[in-house]
Each structure stands twice: as structure tokens, then as C-alpha cells.
Write an enzyme that holds these catalytic residues in place. Structure first.
Site, mmCIF file in Angstrom:
data_model
loop_
_atom_site.group_PDB
_atom_site.id
_atom_site.type_symbol
_atom_site.label_atom_id
_atom_site.label_comp_id
_atom_site.label_asym_id
_atom_site.label_seq_id
_atom_site.Cartn_x
_atom_site.Cartn_y
_atom_site.Cartn_z
ATOM 1 N N ARG A 171 4.919 -14.178 -41.468
ATOM 2 C CA ARG A 171 6.390 -14.195 -41.586
ATOM 3 C C ARG A 171 6.735 -13.604 -42.951
ATOM 4 O O ARG A 171 5.869 -13.533 -43.843
ATOM 5 C CB ARG A 171 6.898 -15.635 -41.515
ATOM 6 C CG ARG A 171 6.719 -16.247 -40.148
ATOM 7 C CD ARG A 171 7.143 -17.713 -40.148
ATOM 8 N NE ARG A 171 6.774 -18.339 -38.891
ATOM 9 C CZ ARG A 171 6.407 -19.609 -38.757
ATOM 10 N NH1 ARG A 171 6.370 -20.399 -39.805
ATOM 11 N NH2 ARG A 171 6.089 -20.096 -37.578
ATOM 12 N N ARG A 264 15.666 -22.223 -38.607
ATOM 13 C CA ARG A 264 14.627 -21.641 -39.480
ATOM 14 C C ARG A 264 14.668 -20.124 -39.408
ATOM 15 O O ARG A 264 14.398 -19.429 -40.390
ATOM 16 C CB ARG A 264 13.242 -22.180 -39.084
ATOM 17 C CG ARG A 264 12.155 -21.774 -40.061
ATOM 18 C CD ARG A 264 10.845 -22.490 -39.807
ATOM 19 N NE ARG A 264 10.185 -22.018 -38.586
ATOM 20 C CZ ARG A 264 9.050 -22.506 -38.106
ATOM 21 N NH1 ARG A 264 8.451 -23.501 -38.729
ATOM 22 N NH2 ARG A 264 8.513 -22.024 -37.009
ATOM 23 N N ARG A 275 7.666 -22.022 -27.810
ATOM 24 C CA ARG A 275 7.355 -23.165 -28.665
ATOM 25 C C ARG A 275 8.005 -24.447 -28.131
ATOM 26 O O ARG A 275 7.406 -25.523 -28.190
ATOM 27 C CB ARG A 275 7.815 -22.877 -30.102
ATOM 28 C CG ARG A 275 6.814 -22.004 -30.826
ATOM 29 C CD ARG A 275 7.378 -21.278 -32.025
ATOM 30 N NE ARG A 275 6.395 -20.302 -32.476
ATOM 31 C CZ ARG A 275 5.553 -20.482 -33.490
ATOM 32 N NH1 ARG A 275 5.615 -21.571 -34.197
ATOM 33 N NH2 ARG A 275 4.666 -19.566 -33.804
HETATM 34 N N1 LIG Z 1 -5.916 -25.803 -34.071
HETATM 35 C C1 LIG Z 1 -5.279 -25.266 -35.116
HETATM 36 N N2 LIG Z 1 -3.958 -25.195 -35.121
HETATM 37 C C2 LIG Z 1 -3.361 -24.659 -36.204
HETATM 38 C C3 LIG Z 1 -4.075 -24.172 -37.316
HETATM 39 N N3 LIG Z 1 -3.210 -23.693 -38.232
HETATM 40 C C4 LIG Z 1 -1.982 -23.903 -37.716
HETATM 41 N N4 LIG Z 1 -2.059 -24.474 -36.497
HETATM 42 C C5 LIG Z 1 -0.979 -24.903 -35.611
HETATM 43 O O1 LIG Z 1 -0.450 -23.774 -34.962
HETATM 44 C C6 LIG Z 1 0.897 -24.046 -34.631
HETATM 45 C C7 LIG Z 1 1.735 -22.859 -35.024
HETATM 46 O O2 LIG Z 1 1.744 -22.725 -36.417
HETATM 47 P P1 LIG Z 1 2.667 -21.630 -37.120
HETATM 48 O O3 LIG Z 1 2.406 -20.311 -36.498
HETATM 49 O O4 LIG Z 1 2.492 -21.756 -38.595
HETATM 50 O O5 LIG Z 1 4.120 -22.047 -36.662
HETATM 51 P P2 LIG Z 1 5.038 -23.344 -36.991
HETATM 52 O O6 LIG Z 1 4.273 -24.578 -36.619
HETATM 53 O O7 LIG Z 1 6.212 -23.114 -36.120
HETATM 54 O O8 LIG Z 1 5.361 -23.304 -38.446
HETATM 55 C C8 LIG Z 1 1.269 -25.342 -35.348
HETATM 56 O O9 LIG Z 1 1.203 -26.389 -34.374
HETATM 57 C C9 LIG Z 1 0.177 -25.522 -36.360
HETATM 58 O O10 LIG Z 1 -0.069 -26.896 -36.617
HETATM 59 C C10 LIG Z 1 -5.496 -24.273 -37.257
HETATM 60 O O11 LIG Z 1 -6.232 -23.880 -38.163
HETATM 61 N N5 LIG Z 1 -6.043 -24.807 -36.141
HETATM 62 N N1 LIG Z 2 14.243 -34.081 -41.259
HETATM 63 C C1 LIG Z 2 14.739 -32.843 -41.177
HETATM 64 N N2 LIG Z 2 16.042 -32.679 -40.919
HETATM 65 C C2 LIG Z 2 16.585 -31.449 -40.817
HETATM 66 N N3 LIG Z 2 15.902 -30.293 -40.946
HETATM 67 C C3 LIG Z 2 14.576 -30.387 -41.199
HETATM 68 C C4 LIG Z 2 13.940 -31.661 -41.328
HETATM 69 N N4 LIG Z 2 12.610 -31.442 -41.572
HETATM 70 C C5 LIG Z 2 12.451 -30.102 -41.595
HETATM 71 N N5 LIG Z 2 13.619 -29.466 -41.367
HETATM 72 C C6 LIG Z 2 13.850 -28.022 -41.276
HETATM 73 O O1 LIG Z 2 13.364 -27.641 -39.985
HETATM 74 C C7 LIG Z 2 12.777 -26.339 -40.033
HETATM 75 C C8 LIG Z 2 11.365 -26.420 -39.514
HETATM 76 O O2 LIG Z 2 10.548 -27.098 -40.444
HETATM 77 P P1 LIG Z 2 9.064 -26.653 -40.744
HETATM 78 O O3 LIG Z 2 8.589 -27.476 -41.885
HETATM 79 O O4 LIG Z 2 8.997 -25.167 -40.892
HETATM 80 O O5 LIG Z 2 8.349 -27.103 -39.373
HETATM 81 P P2 LIG Z 2 6.877 -26.904 -38.850
HETATM 82 O O6 LIG Z 2 6.002 -26.600 -40.026
HETATM 83 O O7 LIG Z 2 6.537 -28.219 -38.216
HETATM 84 O O8 LIG Z 2 6.921 -25.804 -37.853
HETATM 85 C C9 LIG Z 2 12.852 -25.873 -41.474
HETATM 86 O O9 LIG Z 2 13.957 -24.981 -41.608
HETATM 87 C C10 LIG Z 2 13.082 -27.166 -42.257
HETATM 88 O O10 LIG Z 2 13.823 -26.914 -43.421
#
Ligand SMILES: Nc1nc2c(ncn2[C@@H]2O[C@H](COP(=O)(O)OP(=O)(O)O)[C@@H](O)[C@H]2O)c(=O)[nH]1
Ligand SMILES: Nc1ncnc2c1ncn2[C@@H]1O[C@H](COP(=O)(O)OP(=O)(O)O)[C@@H](O)[C@H]1O
Length: 396
Positions: A171, A264, A275
Site C-alpha cells: 500500500r 481506511r 475481505r
Molecule cells: N497466516 C498469515 N497471515 C498473515 C501474515 N501476515 C499478515 N497476515 C494476515 O493477512 C490478512 C491480510 O493482511 P493485510 O494484507 O495486511 O490486510 P489488513 O488485515 O486488511 O490490514 C490479515 O488477516 C493478516 O493478519 C502471515 O505472515 N501469516
Molecule cells: N476502535 C476503532 N474505532 C474506529 N476506528 C478504528 C478503531 N480501530 C481501528 N480503527 C480504524 O479502522 C481502520 C482499520 O484498522 P487497521 O488497524 O488497519 O485494521 P487491520 O490491521 O485489522 O486490518 C483504520 O482506519 C483504523 O484507524
């Protein structure tokens, strides 16, 4: 356990089956003799291993897993528990002198079955223990990254993030090696095949995985490792030898989750829908699979963060007992090694008179933890005053 007192490796009557030969040592385990190292003219850059099978009279070259120690000026070998050989390397750096060659541990037995070949596995020995890693899972957009960032910001010297590998595109704000190691699928698949990953999973159409090195590097730096992985990954880690604490983060409602994902603004409409579809199954599994030790609802962010800190024993204030990672062991080139019960004694042959009273180092191997494919931890090191009877100073 009624073992003989100290012994020397050139004494073949010691019952441990060890003998040095040039730069080679050997150790007998059951019907097998493990020969470690090479002749003086061996030009390979790693310490080699071959096995003599006494039942067939044949030599076998095993599959060698794990990170191998570099070729050295010589080493000593001590058989521990009939399943691993401790190697003390001469002329190496303090954090690189203790290694373990696993020859019949649970991990080696499993890999032998999977690969259908003879297997040995290396792991580097590390002083002291690492704190239990923290596995955090939850659907996309629930706030895992936000909570982890808050923790790392408040306790920068205490927590370290396990940087996963992924085949998804970065990203806008994401940096390679910081948020993820962005990898080609073919490279990642080969590394998975080569046993470099603790776990991996296909998530939202991309491959994600935690390398063994990612977790061990955090522990090596003396920090507690945080893993942000999906439910499949958490299940694999649960089944692995990594002793971790598992936390699942739930959204207050699916509608709120959708709003957070959209707000986000990092995914396309199609990716958001994918998702959200996956989220329902993830929440179902997160709540009911028995993988997770704790479930936290992230409704109000500050409240959820306080609850997370409480689970981790942080209770609002920075802990004062955070221990820095212990250093390695500074060994002189010339030393001799012996073993008494669970202590390995290293006699450092120093000519300097002022150091002569502190020339014994004891390695306590009674509470080893971990092992291949990661590090072997729990090694305790003491300076031993050769003119007194007991262990008298834990080396810092
Ligand atoms: N099994 C596994 N899942 C991962 C790993 N790194 C990230 N993820 C998972 O992949 C999913 C997607 O992560 P990401 O692409 O960063 O998107 P986000 O969760 O929307 O911020 C999330 O559920 C993460 O917890 C990894 O090393 N192994
Ligand atoms: N408790 C909350 N209330 C409102 N917004 C939140 C809260 N926790 C996280 N967010 C927002 O939700 C979005 C997704 O959070 P993020 O940490 O990127 O989620 P994930 O890592 O689980 O995918 C971000 O824009 C974050 O700022």
C-alpha cells in the site's frame, strides 16, 4: 543421573562416544555414528554432517535443515539427551559459538517422516529465555494494525513486530522490510519448501507467511515478538513448537467493520467485498476454534487498547523489569570442554596471570527451550572460580 564425573573427549571410555579427529568429531546415537565437521583440507563453507549406519555398514549423507554454522578452526561436541549434539566452536564470535545439531528430536523425527530421508537439523544456541510471542488475529479492518502500533509506540524497547512475507502489492505508506517483506510468489514458495517458514496461508487471494528468522530476530534483540496473522496461520503456530499467547480481535458489528474498511481507503471495492465475505468465517472460527486464549472486542479503541495491555500484564504503566538480551560468550581460541551432569565446563587456557583465577565457564543446559527450526534458548552461562567449589557468578 549417576553420570561419570568430568571426562575428556579424547577418552573413548567415557561412554558418550565422542572423539576428535582433526576438525571432525563423532557421536554415537543408537546404531548411528554422526560425524560432524571435515578434514583439514575440506573447503566447504559450512560444517558438514555425515552418518555411519552400523546396522547396514553404509554411510548416509542426511538432509540438513536449519541455519548451518560456518566452517571453523575446530569444535567440541557433547551429546545431550541422546537426541542432540551441542557443538562449541573455536575461533568464532561470542554470539556464534554455541550450536545444536538435532539428530533425533521430535522435530527431526517429524521431518524424517515427511521427507522420507535421514534428517539432521541445526539451531544456534542463545543465552537466556525469550518472552512468549503474542499472536494477534482478526478480520481485515478490525484494528489489529492500529492496536499493535499503539503498543509498539508506547513500549518501543519491549515489543518487536514479526515482519511477514506476502505476495500482495504494497500500500502507499508501506515500506518493504518494515511492514512486510514483499515477495515474488515463486521465491516465497521455494523458501516455504526449504522449511524457512513457521507458518503460511493464502489470505484474500495472496500468500502470507511468517519466516522463522522474522520471529527469532525479534527475540534475539531481547524484545517480545508480536505476530499479526490470520486464523489459519494462528492454527499452524498453535500446532508448532512456538509457545505463544493467542488473541483474537472482534469488531463490534459487521456494519462497523465495513465502515472501517471503507474509511481506511486502501482497498478496491472488489477487495473490500472479498475481505467482508472472509470476515464472517474468520470471526466464527476465531470465537469457536479453541485456538485463541483471549477474545477482545474493538469497539472503543482506547478501551480495547487498555484491555490488551492488561492481558499482556502492562496495566497502564511501563514495566520496570524489562531485561535487555544477554550477550554471547567470549571464548578464547584454546579451551577444553568437559561435562558434569547438566553442566558443560569450558576451561579457558589463558596465560594471563590476572585472569587465571576466572578461567572456567559453565554452561547450564538443564532448561533448554525451542530448538530447530528456530533457536535453542534457555542456555545459562556462569563464570566459575577455579579456586572455589561452586558456581559463583552468572555472566552478564
Ligand atoms: N497466516 C498469515 N497471515 C498473515 C501474515 N501476515 C499478515 N497476515 C494476515 O493477512 C490478512 C491480510 O493482511 P493485510 O494484507 O495486511 O490486510 P489488513 O488485515 O486488511 O490490514 C490479515 O488477516 C493478516 O493478519 C502471515 O505472515 N501469516
Ligand atoms: N476502535 C476503532 N474505532 C474506529 N476506528 C478504528 C478503531 N480501530 C481501528 N480503527 C480504524 O479502522 C481502520 C482499520 O484498522 P487497521 O488497524 O488497519 O485494521 P487491520 O490491521 O485489522 O486490518 C483504520 O482506519 C483504523 O484507524
Amino acid at each position: 543421573m549417576g553420570e561419570a564425573p568430568a571426562f575428556c573427549f579424547d577418552n573413548l571410555q567415557n561412554g558418550f562416544g565422542l572423539k576428535p579427529k582433526g576438525l571432525e568429531t563423532s557421536a554415537d546415537v543408537g546404531d548411528k555414528t554422526f560425524v560432524i565437521g571435515g578434514a583439514d583440507n575440506d573447503s566447504t563453507s559450512y560444517i558438514g554432517v555425515k552418518i555411519y549406519d552400523k546396522s547396514t555398514g553404509k554411510w548416509v549423507i542426511p538432509t540438513v535443515l536449519g541455519t548451518k554454522p560456518k566452517a571453523s578452526k575446530g569444535h567440541s561436541a557433547i551429546l545431550l539427551n541422546e537426541d542432540r549434539i551441542m557443538i562449541i566452536i573455536r575461533g568464532s564470535t561470542p554470539d556464534d559459538c554455541i550450536w545444536f545439531l538435532e539428530v533425533d528430536t521430535k522435530y527431526v523425527k517429524e521431518q524424517r517422516k515427511i521427507l522420507g530421508t535421514e534428517v539432521v537439523a541445526w539451531s544456534r544456541g542463545v543465552r537466556g529465555d525469550a518472552e512468549k510471542p503474542v499472536v494477534i488475529s482478526g478480520p481485515s479492518g478490525v484494528g489489529k494494525g492500529t492496536l499493535i502500533n499503539m503498543l509498539m509506540k508506547e513500549f518501543p524497547s519491549m515489543f518487536g513486530f514479526s515482519v511477514s512475507h506476502t505476495t500482495r502489492a504494497p500500500r502507499g505508506n508501506e515500506k518493504n522490510g518494515v511492514h512486510y517483506h514483499f515477495a515474488d510468489r515463486s521465491v516465497m514458495e521455494k523458501d516455504i519448501k526449504d522449511g524457512k517458514f513457521l507458518e503460511f496461508a493464502s489470505v484474500h487471494g495472496n500468500l502470507y507467511g511468517t519466516s522463522i528468522e522474522a520471529v527469532e530476530a525479534v527475540a534475539d534483540s531481547g524484545k517480545r515478538c508480536i505476530l499479526d496473522i490470520d486464523v489459519q496461520g494462528a492454527r499452524s503456530v498453535r500446532a508448532s513448537s512456538l509457545d505463544a499467547i493467542f488473541i483474537f480481535i472482534c469488531p463490534p458489528t459487521m456494519r462497523e467493520l465495513e465502515e472501517r474498511l471503507r474509511a481506511r481507503g486502501t482497498e478496491t471495492e472488489e477487495q473490500i467485498l472479498k475481505r467482508l465475505r472472509n470476515a464472517e468465517a474468520e470471526i466464527e472460527q476465531g470465537k469457536s476454534s479453541g485456538i485463541f486464549d483471549h477474545i477482545l472486542y474493538n469497539d472503543n479503541l482506547e478501551e480495547c487498547y487498555e484491555n490488551l495491555k492488561e492481558l499482556l500484564g502492562l496495566n497502564g504503566s511501563a514495566p520496570t523489569n524489562h531485561k535487555p538480551s544477554p550477550k554471547g560468550i567470549d571464548l578464547p581460541l584454546n579451551h577444553s570442554v568437559s561435562k558434569i551432569d547438566n553442566k558443560i565446563l569450558i576451561n579457558c587456557e589463558t596465560l594471563e596471570l590476572e585472569k587465571a583465577s576466572k578461567n572456567l565457564i559453565a554452561l547450564d543446559v538443564s532448561s533448554l527451550k525451542g530448538g530447530a527450526p528456530g533457536r535453542t534458548r534457555g542456555l545459562n552461562v556462569y563464570a566459575l572460580d577455579s579456586f572455589s567449589d561452586g558456581l559463583n557468578e552468572k555472566l552478564s
